[in-house]
Design an enzyme around this catalytic site. Structure first.
Site, short mmCIF file in Angstrom:
data_model
loop_
_atom_site.label_atom_id
_atom_site.label_comp_id
_atom_site.label_asym_id
_atom_site.label_seq_id
_atom_site.Cartn_x
_atom_site.Cartn_y
_atom_site.Cartn_z
N HIS A 131 0.92 -1.15 0.20
CA HIS A 131 0.01 -0.13 0.12
C HIS A 131 1.12 1.89 0.53
O HIS A 131 0.91 2.13 -0.92
CB HIS A 131 -1.01 0.18 1.27
N GLU A 132 1.65 1.15 0.78
CA GLU A 132 2.56 2.39 0.69
C GLU A 132 3.63 2.89 0.52
O GLU A 132 3.28 3.71 -0.23
CB GLU A 132 3.22 2.75 2.52
N HIS B 142 1.56 4.52 -2.92
CA HIS B 142 2.08 6.00 -2.41
C HIS B 142 3.49 6.69 -2.94
O HIS B 142 3.43 7.13 -3.54
CB HIS B 142 1.67 6.13 -1.13
N GLU C 32 -4.12 7.54 -3.36
CA GLU C 32 -4.75 6.64 -2.51
C GLU C 32 -5.23 5.52 -3.43
O GLU C 32 -5.42 4.69 -3.76
CB GLU C 32 -6.14 7.01 -1.89
ZN ZN Z 1 -3.49 5.06 1.89
#
Ligand code: ZN
Length: 515
Positions: A281-282, A285, A311
């Site tokens: 997830h990160e 980003h 996101e």
């Molecule tokens: Zn996030």
């Protein structure tokens, strides 16, 4: 060839110089502020909390004052009257003008008060979670709500009204800070429509026996998990020479510059998926931040177009890639090298286990089917709070009631309920919808990537993720703020914000592949 297009003459050139210098300084200050925030969540000693609050307030105050200054306003007015011919400069003027209008509308004293209240809110939230309960957090939250209402009231006069539409309400002003152009009047029906197909889909999925994930129970060495997350970063093409990963309780990403992107993950010895999916997830980003248009780093354009678009990048890597069978065909053998107790598990079994759907309490651990229902819950409560139709003291009961209605489950305590998210401790009302916007954009962008990159699944299965990374870089990341988020998505997918692709994706997966 010159690095920059031909400079305009005279007063226009001087105005551009003024803005250029201001944007460089603002960017540097934002980097400092980001670094202070990163440190606060990773290495700062606990006793430094009050001092850090003052430091952050000072930097944020300086950013605000510079952005709202008469010098910047004068130069903007000059260039709005004579827009630069160069498209990037014209876009920079447009975006800086938006930032300036928002900053100038909010008094500096209020900005500083919010920054201090955020530090206090964070501290109160932590103590409340450690056993003192919501009552310990409530006064700080009430103060933050009051300050955000003041901020919203100050922002309403400068809020655009896309497509005419009804007069905006205070929540719109806060929502616009995360999702420029998005309004309650469009968001509410979108979320209603989403719930209308999502709740029956959830009913169908949870009526089936859950997949076997017994092999995920037990103790998984933390250091071995950490080493696997570093391998995931390399697999995704996250440049560890231009960023780093650390640990924090709540994983996050801060981009100080495309050359310096900080991400965090969290390790639970009893939850071996937590670190892997936090990192996916990160790092999603992180790739956005690393692939921003670095050549425009001296302008406001070297930044993401919206929180929701940001996101979408984390969710695309976490879900569309990270919860797919092709991905685990390449990743599971690597994971099992670090965590040998997984070596007998097939990718097919693992794929089913990482797609376990259940009515659960904690948003950040929620599966991709129930996740948006957690967001609807928060959006409804925030809207009531901002409209003055719900008191902070009644929030825990309202939370529990909605949890039962939307998710079919009631929290046993506040830590798994109203105190679970850090966002309200920062007073970040209007932020949660960006998560659902992100899920919707992620599904639309991945559907477009599959059309544009034939054989994408096969490439993922071979661990060749650079094609996808570059496609996202070209079509989303490198645009920066030159266009609004919805325009960026529309240019690639042919449509704006819609729940159609998410519905197709979830139905194909849960009623097809996993049926
Ligand atoms: Zn996030």
């Amino acid at each position: 060839m010159p690095a920059h297009p031909k400079a305009p003459e005279g007063a226009d050139a001087a105005a551009w110089e003024t803005l250029s210098r201001a944007m460089s300084e603002l960017r540097a200050l934002a980097g400092v502020s980001g670094l202070l925030g990163w440190d606060q969540e990773t290495y700062m000693p606990p006793k430094a909390s009050a001092a850090r609050g003052e430091q952050v307030a000072a930097i944020e105050g300086a950013i605000h004052d510079r952005l709202a200054s008469a010098e910047v306003r004068g130069a903007l007015e000059r260039l709005e009257a004579h827009p630069p011919e160069d498209a990037d400069r014209a876009a920079a003027v447009r975006e800086l003008s938006r930032d300036h209008a928002q900053a100038a509308a909010v008094p500096g004293a209020l900005v500083r008060a919010i920054a201090r209240a955020q530090s206090e809110g964070l501290e109160a939230w932590r103590v409340a979670r450690q056993g003192e309960g919501f009552g310990r957090f409530a006064p700080a939250l009430s103060r933050l709500l009051e300050l955000r209402r003041e901020q919203a009231a100050a922002l309403l006069p400068v809020l655009g009204r896309p497509g005419g539409g009804p007069a905006p309400e205070p929540y719109d002003a806060l929502l616009d800070l995360s999702e420029p152009g998005l309004r309650v009047v469009a968001l509410e029906p979108l979320l209603r429509g989403l719930c209308a197909w999502l709740v029956p889909l959830l009913d169908r999925i949870t009526a089936r026996p859950p997949p076997d994930d017994s092999f995920l129970h037990g103790t998984f060495d933390g250091e071995a998990q950490w080493r696997f997350t570093l391998e995931l970063l390399d697999l995704m093409g996250f440049d560890r020479e231009a960023g780093r990963q650390d640990r924090s309780v709540h994983p996050f990403t801060v981009g100080l510059d495309p050359s310096d992107v900080r991400i965090t993950t969290r390790i639970h010895e009893h939850l071996p998926l937590s670190a892997a999916f936090s990192t996916l997830h990160e790092a999603g980003h992180g790739l956005y931040e690393q692939q921003l248009p670095a050549a425009l780093r001296q302008t406001v354009l070297c930044a993401a177009a919206s929180n929701g678009l940001h996101e979408s990048q984390s969710r695309l890597w976490e879900n569309q890639v990270g919860r797919s069978l092709p991905f685990w065909r390449v990743a599971l053998p690597r994971m099992a090298r670090h965590l040998p107790q997984l070596s007998g598990v097939s990718p097919e079994r693992f794929f089913r286990a990482v797609n376990r759907v259940e009515r659960s309490l904690v948003r950040v651990e929620a599966d991709e089917v129930t996740y948006n229902l957690h967001i609807v819950l928060r959006f409804e409560l925030e809207l009531l709070l901002l409209r003055g139709k719900l008191e902070v003291r009644d929030l825990p009961a309202a939370w529990d009631e909605r949890s039962e209605r939307l998710l079919g489950i009631r929290p046993p305590g506040e830590v798994e309920g109203v105190l679970q998210d850090i966002h309200w401790a920062w007073g970040a009302f209007g932020y949660f919808p960006s998560y659902t916007v992100g899920n919707l954009y992620a599904a639309s962008l991945f559907a477009a990537a599959r059309r544009a990159l034939p054989g994408l699944e096969g490439a993922i299965e071979r661990g060749e993720l650079s094609g996808l990374k570059e496609w996202l870089g070209r079509n989303v990341h490198a645009v920066g703020r030159r266009r609004q988020a919805e325009e960026i998505v529309r240019a690639v997918t042919g449509q704006g914000l819609t729940d159609r692709d998410l519905r197709e994706y979830l139905e194909r997966k849960y009623l097809g592949e996993l049926a």
